[in-house]
Design an enzyme around this catalytic site. Structure first.
Site, mmCIF file in Angstrom:
data_model
loop_
_atom_site.group_PDB
_atom_site.id
_atom_site.type_symbol
_atom_site.label_atom_id
_atom_site.label_comp_id
_atom_site.label_asym_id
_atom_site.label_seq_id
_atom_site.Cartn_x
_atom_site.Cartn_y
_atom_site.Cartn_z
ATOM 1 N N HIS A 1 0.670 -1.179 -0.038
ATOM 2 C CA HIS A 1 0.066 0.009 -0.022
ATOM 3 C C HIS A 1 0.750 1.159 0.038
ATOM 4 C CE1 HIS A 1 -3.055 -3.027 1.542
ATOM 5 N NE2 HIS A 1 -3.930 -2.101 1.089
ATOM 6 N N HIS B 1 -10.755 -7.627 -5.549
ATOM 7 C CA HIS B 1 -11.336 -6.459 -4.535
ATOM 8 C C HIS B 1 -11.816 -5.360 -4.881
ATOM 9 C CE1 HIS B 1 -10.035 -3.592 -1.286
ATOM 10 N NE2 HIS B 1 -10.100 -4.876 -0.486
ATOM 11 N N GLU C 1 -12.882 -9.627 0.044
ATOM 12 C CA GLU C 1 -13.826 -8.272 -0.206
ATOM 13 C C GLU C 1 -14.055 -8.077 -1.538
ATOM 14 O OE1 GLU C 1 -10.706 -5.690 2.022
ATOM 15 O OE2 GLU C 1 -12.224 -5.885 3.815
ATOM 16 N N CYS D 1 -16.709 1.555 1.497
ATOM 17 C CA CYS D 1 -15.678 2.030 0.544
ATOM 18 C C CYS D 1 -16.017 1.781 -0.825
ATOM 19 C CB CYS D 1 -14.361 1.815 1.148
ATOM 20 S SG CYS D 1 -13.804 2.325 2.524
ATOM 21 N N CYS E 1 -10.741 2.344 7.119
ATOM 22 C CA CYS E 1 -10.915 2.917 6.037
ATOM 23 C C CYS E 1 -12.129 3.444 5.690
ATOM 24 C CB CYS E 1 -10.578 1.732 4.769
ATOM 25 S SG CYS E 1 -11.669 0.388 4.683
HETATM 26 ZN ZN ZN Z 1 -13.546 0.630 3.999
#
Ligand code: ZN
Length: 527
Positions: free
Chosen positions: A134, A266, A318, A336, A414
């Site tokens: 990341h 994802h 996810e 998100c 997040c």
């Molecule tokens: Zn999130």
């Protein structure tokens, strides 16, 4: 055609429904998240995010703590503050944000590098694990914050910091000799660089975004190259050793984008990537990339989108599942992901003004993004179920991710700051403008000043009711286009009380009204 995003300074949102959410973000969420970032909330999971910056800046001793992407929480908070300041100036909040910006600047290395995890914990491992760590994702969020803060306040301090960061990244990555051929495991830098390009007009930022997009999924595969080079170490072992390196569809890196046919992996990564690509396609006038966006958009919205505007139905990874696999009770549908879906939809709308894109933004915003936040602004859903099974949801292995109530601040935080920045920038999703038309994309009570010389004041009972009435101030001969949502089975549009023949004026989901607008004219839509 140039699309102008409507400057948030030129509009106010004052309708009872949205206004209440924005006020909640100002009065509760931003201060609460500030306290969380500083670990002042006893019952929430520790964040340590501000302290990480203090340690990286050499202002205090200590160890890095938190997720490898902990910096992004601070960046998203700064962005939420920026948009909130546009809506309502707040000298004290702005001062706090200025101090955070100074702290971020102090944590920046000589060469422009900026990331507290690597600076504090693993300085020798910079840029050695793009697939898993990341680094470019955090850089992207910081760049977005820098752009937002400049747009909101006119202050350049953070913008200059993130330009130095982007320039450093530009020196490290590319096809020249001695440069890394890499790209991020978690997209975000692409959309951020496009925003930076729009503000600075520096072609190198768009070129760098283009490089990251075009390099993705090429052979020999960069994830494998860096994996070998660092001695086959792995950061995450959630689903087996180095699964993030091996499972290339997870991060949409299995093929070059031009060869991808379905939305995979994802969900947040997918929509963040595609928002950047759609923005790039428009500003670089690249028809191939526009077609890539269209093809993947269609697969996603026609086959993998929940009725709530949620995407990514599998909790494992996810991720998107298969076409039409949209269970209600074992759903994932991260908050998100719906926010990223709004980013992608907005950029598609800027490419081509079709109501279907705004329909998706609206669906995601009202049903998943807003639902992600509890009405007191203190608890948040990460996973957004359509059905909860008492005694099973949140407990059984199959339903573990589906919590029946919203928890407090997460260790992986997040979603909450992402909801905050989306709610406070909502106005910029409600309208858009090009050379000859002012577009009403979503319905928001309040006032908006157009570039055409007229101001529109909207009164609406949306979403509980279906009317939106606009009163015009000023005079100009121009076109106002109002979206007629696809879900409205019967719509009535009037100008100064007289019904308009919608069949005659509607194209691609928008009714176009061209006339010499006069002070006091009204445009009213009943859905
Ligand atoms: Zn999130």
């Amino acid at each position: 055609m140039n699309v102008l995003e409507v400057d948030l300074h030129k509009l106010t949102v004052s309708d009872p429904f949205l206004g209440q959410y924005q006020q909640l973000v100002r009065d509760v969420v931003i201060p609460y998240q500030w306290a969380a970032l500083n670990d002042r909330i006893a019952e929430a999971e520790p964040s340590h995010a501000i302290e990480n910056f203090r340690i990286a800046a050499g202002l205090q001793d200590g160890e890095f703590y938190g997720m490898v992407f902990q910096d992004s929480d601070v960046a998203k908070w700064l962005e939420a503050v920026a948009w909130s300041l546009c809506q309502k100036p707040d000298a004290e909040l702005e001062k706090t944000a200025d101090e955070v910006i100074e702290l971020v600047a102090a944590a920046q290395c000589e060469d422009g590098y900026l990331n507290t995890y690597f600076t504090v914990k693993a300085p020798d491992e910079r840029w050695t694990n793009l697939a898993e760590c990341h680094e470019l994702y955090c850089a992207g969020h910081l760049i977005e914050a820098g752009v937002a803060f400049f747009q909101a306040t006119g202050k350049r301090r953070l913008l200059e910091v993130v330009c130095r960061l982007a320039d450093h990244i530009d020196s490290v990555f590319g096809l020249r000799e001695n440069q890394l051929r890499g790209y991020p495991g978690h997209p975000e830098i692409e959309l951020a660089l496009m925003r930076l390009y729009e503000v600075t007009q520096q072609p190198r930022y768009m070129a760098l975004a283009n490089y990251f997009v075009e390099q993705r999924g090429t052979q020999p595969h960069f994830y494998d190259i860096e994996y070998e080079k660092r001695g086959k170490t792995s950061f995450w072992n959630t689903y087996g050793p180095a699964w993030m390196v091996m499972d290339k569809p997870y991060s949409q890196a299995h093929l070059p984008l031009a060869e991808q046919t379905t939305a995979v992996g994802h969900a947040v990564r997918f929509v963040y990537l595609m928002a950047g690509v759609a923005h790039l396609a428009r500003l670089s006038k690249n028809e191939g990339k526009r077609q890539d966006c269209l093809r993947l958009w269609k697969n996603m919205v026609q086959r993998q989108l929940y009725i709530t505007g949620g995407i990514g139905s599998q909790s494992s990874g996810e991720a998107f599942s298969s076409d039409y696999d949209l269970p209600n009770d074992t759903v994932y549908a991260e908050s998100c992901a719906s926010i990223g879906l709004m980013f992608f939809a907005k950029k598609m709308l800027e490419n081509e003004h079709r109501g279907e894109y705004a329909d998706v933004m609206e669906r995601a915003f009202y049903n998943t993004v807003l639902a992600g936040m509890q009405l007191d602004g203190k608890r948040f859903f990460y996973v957004n179920p359509l059905e909860v099974v008492p005694g099973i949801s949140g407990k059984a292995v199959t339903h573990r991710a589906v919590l029946p109530t919203r928890p407090q601040w997460y260790a992986c935080a997040c979603c909450p700051p992402n909801v905050a920045r989306m709610v406070s920038s909502f106005g910029s999703y409600a309208y858009s403008e090009n050379e000859d038309t002012f577009f009403i994309d979503l319905y928001a009570g309040g006032t908006v000043k157009t570039e055409k010389g007229i101001t529109l004041t909207c009164e609406t009972d949306f979403p509980h009711g279906g009317t939106a009435k606009y009163t015009i101030k000023g005079e100009a001969e121009t076109t106002v286009a109002i979206r007629i949502p696809a879900w409205s089975e019967k719509s009535l549009l009037t100008v100064n009380g007289e019904a308009v023949d919608l069949n005659a004026v509607t194209k691609d989901g928008y009714a176009y009204i061209t006339r010499a607008w006069k002070d006091g004219d009204t445009l009213a839509l009943t859905m």
